[in-house]
Design a protein around this motif. Structure first.
Motif, PDB file in Angstrom:
ATOM      1  N   GLU A 129       0.961  -1.124  -0.073  1.00  0.00           N
ATOM      2  CA  GLU A 129      -0.084  -0.031  -0.108  1.00  0.00           C
ATOM      3  C   GLU A 129       0.798   1.323   0.013  1.00  0.00           C
ATOM      4  O   GLU A 129       2.262   1.301   0.260  1.00  0.00           O
ATOM      5  CB  GLU A 129      -0.903  -0.074   1.263  1.00  0.00           C
ATOM      6  CG  GLU A 129      -1.835  -1.306   1.056  1.00  0.00           C
ATOM      7  CD  GLU A 129      -2.733  -1.023   2.718  1.00  0.00           C
ATOM      8  OE1 GLU A 129      -2.638  -0.149   3.437  1.00  0.00           O
ATOM      9  OE2 GLU A 129      -3.348  -1.968   2.917  1.00  0.00           O
ATOM     10  N   LYS A 130       0.089   2.406  -0.313  1.00  0.00           N
ATOM     11  CA  LYS A 130       0.883   3.533  -0.199  1.00  0.00           C
ATOM     12  C   LYS A 130       1.238   3.761   1.486  1.00  0.00           C
ATOM     13  O   LYS A 130       0.378   3.577   2.147  1.00  0.00           O
ATOM     14  CB  LYS A 130       0.116   4.881  -0.630  1.00  0.00           C
ATOM     15  CG  LYS A 130       0.116   4.741  -2.336  1.00  0.00           C
ATOM     16  CD  LYS A 130      -0.755   6.029  -2.874  1.00  0.00           C
ATOM     17  CE  LYS A 130      -0.734   6.048  -4.188  1.00  0.00           C
ATOM     18  NZ  LYS A 130      -1.492   7.243  -4.718  1.00  0.00           N
ATOM     19  N   ARG A 148       4.451  13.579  -1.860  1.00  0.00           N
ATOM     20  CA  ARG A 148       2.872  12.780  -2.039  1.00  0.00           C
ATOM     21  C   ARG A 148       3.126  11.317  -1.528  1.00  0.00           C
ATOM     22  O   ARG A 148       4.306  10.771  -1.842  1.00  0.00           O
ATOM     23  CB  ARG A 148       2.378  12.643  -3.443  1.00  0.00           C
ATOM     24  CG  ARG A 148       2.212  13.994  -3.781  1.00  0.00           C
ATOM     25  CD  ARG A 148       1.428  14.014  -5.230  1.00  0.00           C
ATOM     26  NE  ARG A 148       1.177  15.250  -5.960  1.00  0.00           N
ATOM     27  CZ  ARG A 148       0.580  15.331  -7.113  1.00  0.00           C
ATOM     28  NH1 ARG A 148       0.436  14.463  -7.867  1.00  0.00           N
ATOM     29  NH2 ARG A 148       0.243  16.658  -7.460  1.00  0.00           N
ATOM     30  N   PRO A 149       2.064  10.482  -0.929  1.00  0.00           N
ATOM     31  CA  PRO A 149       2.469   9.127  -0.522  1.00  0.00           C
ATOM     32  C   PRO A 149       2.771   8.339  -1.603  1.00  0.00           C
ATOM     33  O   PRO A 149       2.393   8.364  -2.866  1.00  0.00           O
ATOM     34  CB  PRO A 149       0.979   8.816  -0.395  1.00  0.00           C
ATOM     35  CG  PRO A 149       0.176  10.066   0.278  1.00  0.00           C
ATOM     36  CD  PRO A 149       0.664  11.154  -0.632  1.00  0.00           C
ATOM     37  N   MET A 150       3.694   7.547  -1.362  1.00  0.00           N
ATOM     38  CA  MET A 150       4.581   6.601  -2.163  1.00  0.00           C
ATOM     39  C   MET A 150       4.138   5.159  -1.814  1.00  0.00           C
ATOM     40  O   MET A 150       4.199   4.821  -0.528  1.00  0.00           O
ATOM     41  CB  MET A 150       5.898   6.815  -2.423  1.00  0.00           C
ATOM     42  CG  MET A 150       6.162   8.462  -3.084  1.00  0.00           C
ATOM     43  SD  MET A 150       7.841   8.510  -3.380  1.00  0.00           S
ATOM     44  CE  MET A 150       8.289   7.422  -4.467  1.00  0.00           C
ATOM     45  N   ARG A 151       4.475   4.184  -2.457  1.00  0.00           N
ATOM     46  CA  ARG A 151       4.713   2.808  -2.110  1.00  0.00           C
ATOM     47  C   ARG A 151       5.667   2.351  -2.666  1.00  0.00           C
ATOM     48  O   ARG A 151       6.372   2.565  -3.580  1.00  0.00           O
ATOM     49  CB  ARG A 151       3.323   1.923  -2.731  1.00  0.00           C
ATOM     50  CG  ARG A 151       3.227   1.877  -4.333  1.00  0.00           C
ATOM     51  CD  ARG A 151       2.220   0.982  -4.686  1.00  0.00           C
ATOM     52  NE  ARG A 151       0.873   1.091  -4.276  1.00  0.00           N
ATOM     53  CZ  ARG A 151      -0.204   1.911  -4.693  1.00  0.00           C
ATOM     54  NH1 ARG A 151       0.039   2.549  -5.812  1.00  0.00           N
ATOM     55  NH2 ARG A 151      -0.995   1.938  -4.089  1.00  0.00           N
TER      56      ARG A 151
END
Length: 357
Positions: A129-130, A148-151
């Motif tokens: 998941e992120k 920004r959210p990363m996975r």
């Protein structure tokens, strides 16, 4: 009971260490843990050993919190799980202020919340998941900028069991709540209920789990004495090592090993040993360590003594025995390890049922 040992990449001939691990695998040992203290790190030698072994489980024993970000730990762990084809166990520990602050220059404050959040972030990273986390210790992604959210792009089809090396009551409770295994030390089975298991069980209960959900992995030196005279000399030689754990591991005010011994019936002796050690009187500190303190937390003795001690460990609820075999040479260490593994197999198959305390 499973068998395991711990090695460190620094402080010895690396080729000999690799020979020890590969021969231990042939002897039937189940797990090899790789330590990092203030010398070598754990992930690099684990990767090497993954290529040199086939069946052996390999674990970090332990990766120290504060030396890497949680995502850096997750990346290393997932990489090792992938290249070992699912043979990796992630062992984490808080270490202590002497190493974390003195060597790495990172505050040791709030290890409990740091551990909880680190485990949460690692598991989120491993899920694919992120990675989003807002906590007291970590905020991912970092707010206020362009992040920004990363996975992670890394994927692995293998599970990632997490073991925690903990000693204090609150950290033990956390271990029961969130971990797959407990890497313990300074273990006295006769005093383990109040010192360790009550806290582990409280955490297990809070998470709706039982002792069967937690691998209890305990470690001790194993050495065989031919007779009482040899045993007395062997015990005497270990007293300064134990005095160092009680007096020199940590700081004058923060020593988790000292606290663990104190909770198991040696509060006065442990305090006196620390006072002498911190004052620079190493020999005086060692002189305060009793034979009982050495024998209670090790697997040292005649073969029958070690066999009986293993029965006590099994009855106390130990699932995995972490063996530190004595010996001045590679052959001697392997001989000791082989004898110990056979005794563990014998005890495990003798029909004695472990009763968690």
């Amino acid at each position: 009971m499973r068998t395991s040992t711990t090695i460190e990449a620094s402080g010895a001939d690396w080729r000999e260490t690799v020979d020890f691990v590969t021969e231990a695998e042939k002897l039937g040992m189940d797990i090899c843990w790789v330590a990092e203290a203030w010398g070598s790190e754990a992930p690099s030698p684990l990767g090497y050993l993954a290529a040199r072994t086939e069946r052996l489980l390999l674990g970090s024993g332990i990766i120290q919190l504060g030396t890497r970000t949680p995502v850096a730990i997750a990346r290393a762990a997932l990489t090792l799980a992938q290249i070992s084809e699912g043979r990796f166990l992630l062992g984490l520990g808080p270490s202590g202020p002497q190493v974390i602050e003195g060597l790495h220059g990172v505050p040791f404050a709030r290890p409990l919340s740091r551990m909880r959040e680190t485990v949460d972030i690692i598991r989120r990273a491993a899920s694919g998941e992120k990675i989003v986390h807002e906590g007291r210790e970590f905020t991912v992604p970092l707010p206020g900028g362009e992040a920004r959210p990363m996975r992670l792009s890394l994927r692995t089809e293998h599970d990632l069991p997490i073991y925690l090396a903990t000693l204090s009551p609150k950290m033990l409770r956390l271990t029961g709540e969130v971990a797959n295994g407990w890497l313990g030390t300074s273990f006295v089975p006769e005093g383990a209920k109040e010192a360790y298991f009550d806290h582990l069980d409280a955490g297990l209960a809070a998470a709706g789990r039982t002792r069967a959900d937690l691998d209890i992995c305990q470690g001790a030196e194993v050495a065989f004495a031919d007779d009482e005279n040899a045993l007395r000399a062997m015990v005497a030689g270990r007293k300064k090592e134990l005095a160092f754990s009680l007096g020199g591991m940590g700081s004058a005010t923060t020593n988790f090993y000292n606290a663990a011994y104190s909770r198991q019936g040696w509060a006065e002796a442990a305090a006196e040993v620390r006072e002498r050690w911190q004052a620079g009187d190493r020999d005086g500190a060692a002189a305060l360590v009793s034979d009982e303190m050495v024998l209670a937390t090790t697997l040292i003795g005649t073969e029958e003594m070690v066999r009986e001690r293993l029965r006590v460990w099994r009855a106390a609820g130990v699932d995995t025995v972490r063996l530190y075999p004595a010996g001045d040479t590679l052959d001697a260490r392997l001989s000791t390890l082989g004898r110990a593994i056979e005794l563990v197999r014998e005890v495990d198959g003798d029909g004695t049922q472990g009763q968690p305390t």
